[in-house]
Design an enzyme around this catalytic site. Structure first.
Site, PDB file in Angstrom:
ATOM      1  N   ASN A  89       0.377  -3.957 -19.149  1.00 33.96           N
ATOM      2  CA  ASN A  89      -0.635  -5.014 -19.118  1.00 33.96           C
ATOM      3  C   ASN A  89      -0.622  -5.702 -20.486  1.00 33.96           C
ATOM      4  O   ASN A  89      -0.688  -5.036 -21.521  1.00 33.96           O
ATOM      5  CB  ASN A  89      -2.018  -4.423 -18.841  1.00 33.96           C
ATOM      6  CG  ASN A  89      -2.125  -3.808 -17.457  1.00 33.96           C
ATOM      7  OD1 ASN A  89      -1.453  -4.255 -16.531  1.00 33.96           O
ATOM      8  ND2 ASN A  89      -2.935  -2.784 -17.310  1.00 33.96           N
ATOM      9  N   SER A  97      -6.721  -3.807 -22.119  1.00 31.07           N
ATOM     10  CA  SER A  97      -8.017  -3.478 -22.715  1.00 31.07           C
ATOM     11  C   SER A  97      -7.884  -2.719 -24.028  1.00 31.07           C
ATOM     12  O   SER A  97      -8.810  -2.708 -24.829  1.00 31.07           O
ATOM     13  CB  SER A  97      -8.878  -2.676 -21.734  1.00 31.07           C
ATOM     14  OG  SER A  97      -8.261  -1.437 -21.419  1.00 31.07           O
ATOM     15  N   HIS A 102       1.220  -0.138 -24.737  1.00 27.73           N
ATOM     16  CA  HIS A 102       1.378   1.088 -23.956  1.00 27.73           C
ATOM     17  C   HIS A 102       2.019   0.754 -22.623  1.00 27.73           C
ATOM     18  O   HIS A 102       1.717  -0.273 -22.014  1.00 27.73           O
ATOM     19  CB  HIS A 102       0.036   1.799 -23.742  1.00 27.73           C
ATOM     20  CG  HIS A 102      -1.078   0.907 -23.279  1.00 27.73           C
ATOM     21  ND1 HIS A 102      -1.742   0.050 -24.144  1.00 27.73           N
ATOM     22  CD2 HIS A 102      -1.635   0.714 -22.064  1.00 27.73           C
ATOM     23  CE1 HIS A 102      -2.669  -0.610 -23.465  1.00 27.73           C
ATOM     24  NE2 HIS A 102      -2.621  -0.239 -22.192  1.00 27.73           N
ATOM     25  N   LEU A 103       2.885   1.634 -22.177  1.00 32.33           N
ATOM     26  CA  LEU A 103       3.451   1.554 -20.837  1.00 32.33           C
ATOM     27  C   LEU A 103       2.694   2.536 -19.965  1.00 32.33           C
ATOM     28  O   LEU A 103       2.630   3.735 -20.276  1.00 32.33           O
ATOM     29  CB  LEU A 103       4.940   1.923 -20.843  1.00 32.33           C
ATOM     30  CG  LEU A 103       5.870   1.060 -21.695  1.00 32.33           C
ATOM     31  CD1 LEU A 103       7.307   1.561 -21.557  1.00 32.33           C
ATOM     32  CD2 LEU A 103       5.778  -0.409 -21.290  1.00 32.33           C
ATOM     33  N   HIS A 104       2.123   2.034 -18.868  1.00 31.38           N
ATOM     34  CA  HIS A 104       1.528   2.926 -17.876  1.00 31.38           C
ATOM     35  C   HIS A 104       2.663   3.471 -17.011  1.00 31.38           C
ATOM     36  O   HIS A 104       3.532   2.697 -16.559  1.00 31.38           O
ATOM     37  CB  HIS A 104       0.584   2.149 -16.949  1.00 31.38           C
ATOM     38  CG  HIS A 104      -0.631   1.577 -17.607  1.00 31.38           C
ATOM     39  ND1 HIS A 104      -1.879   2.163 -17.515  1.00 31.38           N
ATOM     40  CD2 HIS A 104      -0.808   0.443 -18.341  1.00 31.38           C
ATOM     41  CE1 HIS A 104      -2.770   1.434 -18.165  1.00 31.38           C
ATOM     42  NE2 HIS A 104      -2.144   0.370 -18.670  1.00 31.38           N
TER      43      HIS A 104
END
Ligand code: DGP
Length: 116
Positions: A89, A97, A102-104
């Site tokens: 995101n 947010s 970061h990679l989910h």
């Protein structure tokens, strides 16, 4: 530079707890506090990078470390056979947010598409 209030910088330095999945010199991966799937982990660079949009060629091998981190997390958490999704995101409309890249890594059930 690492902003003192950045929660993911603090996780990377082990100043606040997280359920760590794996770690090397460049990246650390840990379970998401608010999982959106049976398996939901985050892979982050230890260095503070705001978002994917700020990951430039100057970051060199970090690109590879992050992607391989996602792949290694998927293997570690048993997602390889069923498949999984990797999401970054990015920015306001991307739903970001926490402003530390970061990679989910999501899996453990069939995931819907398109995202909301
Ligand atoms: P995003 O909305 O793409 O910026 O995702 C941020 C994710 O970070 C969200 O799924 C929740 C997770 N998260 C936020 N704070 C913490 C925390 O302190 N610990 C852990 N493990 N995850 C967190």
């Amino acid at each position: 530079m690492s902003p003192p209030a950045c929660i993911f910088c603090r996780i990377a330095k082990h100043e606040i707890p997280a359920r760590v999945v794996l770690e090397d010199d460049d990246v650390i991966a840990f379970h998401d506090l608010s999982p959106q799937a049976p398996v939901h982990a985050l892979v982050i660079p230890k260095a503070h990078v705001v978002s994917l949009d700020e990951l430039t060629p100057e970051h060199g091998a970090l690109h590879l470390s992050l992607l391989q981190g996602a792949r290694r997390v998927a293997r570690e958490l048993g997602l390889t056979e069923g498949g999984y999704r990797v999401v970054a995101n990015t920015g306001r409309d991307g739903g970001q947010s926490v402003f530390h890249l970061h990679l989910h890594v999501l899996g453990g059930r069939p995931l819907g598409w398109p995202p909301g």
